[in-house]
Design an enzyme around this catalytic site. Structure first.
Site, PDB file in Angstrom:
ATOM      1  N   PHE A  17     -15.365   9.213  -0.222  1.00 15.24           N
ATOM      2  CA  PHE A  17     -13.723   9.701  -0.678  1.00 15.24           C
ATOM      3  C   PHE A  17     -13.902   9.946  -2.188  1.00 15.24           C
ATOM      4  O   PHE A  17     -12.832   9.774  -2.514  1.00 15.24           O
ATOM      5  CB  PHE A  17     -12.988   9.755   0.251  1.00 15.24           C
ATOM      6  N   SER A  49     -16.172   4.441  -3.769  1.00 14.09           N
ATOM      7  CA  SER A  49     -15.462   3.881  -5.539  1.00 14.09           C
ATOM      8  C   SER A  49     -16.958   2.529  -6.261  1.00 14.09           C
ATOM      9  O   SER A  49     -16.520   2.468  -7.052  1.00 14.09           O
ATOM     10  CB  SER A  49     -14.428   4.408  -4.822  1.00 14.09           C
ATOM     11  N   ASP A  68     -11.037  -4.270   2.624  1.00 13.33           N
ATOM     12  CA  ASP A  68     -11.377  -3.770   3.626  1.00 13.33           C
ATOM     13  C   ASP A  68     -11.148  -3.938   4.751  1.00 13.33           C
ATOM     14  O   ASP A  68     -12.072  -4.748   5.323  1.00 13.33           O
ATOM     15  CB  ASP A  68     -11.999  -2.488   3.970  1.00 13.33           C
ATOM     16  N   GLY A  72     -11.578   1.663   9.731  1.00 12.06           N
ATOM     17  CA  GLY A  72     -10.891   2.976   9.212  1.00 12.06           C
ATOM     18  C   GLY A  72      -9.483   2.552   9.162  1.00 12.06           C
ATOM     19  O   GLY A  72      -8.653   2.422  10.105  1.00 12.06           O
ATOM     20  N   HIS A 141      -2.945   6.088   3.958  1.00 17.47           N
ATOM     21  CA  HIS A 141      -2.286   6.609   2.914  1.00 17.47           C
ATOM     22  C   HIS A 141      -1.300   6.863   3.614  1.00 17.47           C
ATOM     23  O   HIS A 141      -0.723   8.102   3.634  1.00 17.47           O
ATOM     24  CB  HIS A 141      -3.200   7.805   2.799  1.00 17.47           C
TER      25      HIS A 141
HETATM   26  N1  SAH Z   1     -12.853   4.367  -2.237  1.00 18.73           N
HETATM   27  C1  SAH Z   1     -13.235   4.769  -0.273  1.00 18.73           C
HETATM   28  C2  SAH Z   1     -12.130   5.063   0.358  1.00 18.73           C
HETATM   29  C3  SAH Z   1     -11.465   4.430   0.996  1.00 18.73           C
HETATM   30  S1  SAH Z   1     -10.666   5.018   2.963  1.00 18.73           S
HETATM   31  C4  SAH Z   1     -14.831   5.574  -1.267  1.00 18.73           C
HETATM   32  O1  SAH Z   1     -15.012   6.005  -2.047  1.00 18.73           O
HETATM   33  O2  SAH Z   1     -14.811   6.244  -0.163  1.00 18.73           O
HETATM   34  C5  SAH Z   1      -9.536   4.320   2.708  1.00 18.73           C
HETATM   35  C6  SAH Z   1     -10.516   2.644   3.611  1.00 18.73           C
HETATM   36  O3  SAH Z   1      -9.300   2.201   3.716  1.00 18.73           O
HETATM   37  C7  SAH Z   1     -10.810   2.571   4.740  1.00 18.73           C
HETATM   38  O4  SAH Z   1     -11.686   1.989   4.699  1.00 18.73           O
HETATM   39  C8  SAH Z   1     -10.062   2.372   5.556  1.00 18.73           C
HETATM   40  O5  SAH Z   1     -10.505   1.467   7.101  1.00 18.73           O
HETATM   41  C9  SAH Z   1      -9.150   1.148   4.727  1.00 18.73           C
HETATM   42  N2  SAH Z   1      -7.764   0.484   5.354  1.00 18.73           N
HETATM   43  C10 SAH Z   1      -7.140   1.441   5.481  1.00 18.73           C
HETATM   44  N3  SAH Z   1      -6.010   0.103   5.549  1.00 18.73           N
HETATM   45  C11 SAH Z   1      -6.275  -0.429   5.720  1.00 18.73           C
HETATM   46  C12 SAH Z   1      -5.278  -2.057   5.976  1.00 18.73           C
HETATM   47  N4  SAH Z   1      -4.673  -2.177   6.277  1.00 18.73           N
HETATM   48  N5  SAH Z   1      -6.117  -3.121   5.153  1.00 18.73           N
HETATM   49  C13 SAH Z   1      -7.484  -3.013   5.567  1.00 18.73           C
HETATM   50  N6  SAH Z   1      -8.285  -2.150   4.918  1.00 18.73           N
HETATM   51  C14 SAH Z   1      -6.715  -0.625   5.136  1.00 18.73           C
HETATM   52 MG    MG Z   2      -9.068   8.269  -1.594  1.00 21.18          MG
END
Ligand code: SAH
Ligand code: MG
Length: 216
Positions: A17, A49, A68, A72, A141
């Protein structure tokens, strides 16, 4: 194709994303800041990213940490908008993006400059002690994880460093509130001033305090 020559060329085809224009902005900001200290990302997912950031470390030196739990976010789970069934571990039925992340970083030739920190963001933040030159928040989010990431990690941005927040949507019809609320919270703290906006990416610079000190 040998992606090792320019990992940026391969980044758009990585699952994830991060629009190319925003990824290139992150790359440019990381190039500027990496000489001053580590870059840290919350939300590795499949490494998209992280490739933009890691490609900067390849050129400028320095290191990128990316945090991470690889299970998910809420919106990645089955039945939600951003679910990808191919990321589910068949053995357990749970999401596991870590194998995909590892492959992305391996293929981009960035294993020496992108370090995965696998765990809950809050748990890692509690023990983190290193001032950051750039913090990129792109994790959960929902209101709770978004504000916990800000409270736990923003203090570690060094004065002069950048706080970059993804998925900031001033218009509610474009997306969820929490990243936008966190962006407003950072501005209201007066510890940050906005320096740039690209797509849903907002970039702030820390202008007061010291690393490790709360920012409000
Ligand atoms: N930066 C990525 C997209 C991130 S999506 C890109 O470039 O595609 C959001 C990620 O945050 C997910 O993989 C999810 O597992 C992680 N995430 C969500 N809540 C979290 C938490 N409390 N601790 C660690 N990772 C988390
Ligand atoms: Mg994002």
């Amino acid at each position: 194709m040998d992606d090792h020559d320019d990992p940026l060329a391969a980044a758009p085809s990585v699952r994830g994303f991060m629009p190319d224009e925003e990824g290139r902005a992150l790359h440019r900001l990381a190039l500027e800041r990496l000489p001053h200290g580590p870059v840290l990302e919350i939300g590795s997912y499949c490494g998209k990213s992280a490739v933009y950031l890691g490609a900067a470390a390849r050129k400028a030196g320095g290191i990128v940490f990316t945090v991470d739990h690889h299970r998910g976010s809420e919106e990645n789970q089955e039945g939600w908008e951003h679910h990808d069934a191919t990321l589910v571990d068949a053995r357990t039925g749970r999401m596991d993006t870590l194998p995909f992340f590892r492959r992305t970083i391996e293929e981009a030739g960035l294993e020496d400059v992108v370090v995965a920190v696998v765990g809950e963001s809050r748990a890692v933040a509690t023990w983190w002690r290193t001032p950051l030159s750039l913090l990129f928040i792109d994790g959960g989010h929902g209101p709770d994880p978004a504000h916990a990431d800000y409270a736990g990690w923003a203090p570690w941005v060094m004065p002069g460093g950048f706080l970059a927040i993804h998925d900031v949507f001033p218009d509610p019809s474009d997306g969820g509130r929490p990243p936008y609320d966190v962006y407003l919270r950072a501005l209201a703290s007066l510890a940050y001033v906005e320096v740039e906006a690209v797509g849903s990416l907002r970039v702030l610079r820390r202008v007061s305090g010291t690393a490790g000190e709360g920012v409000g």
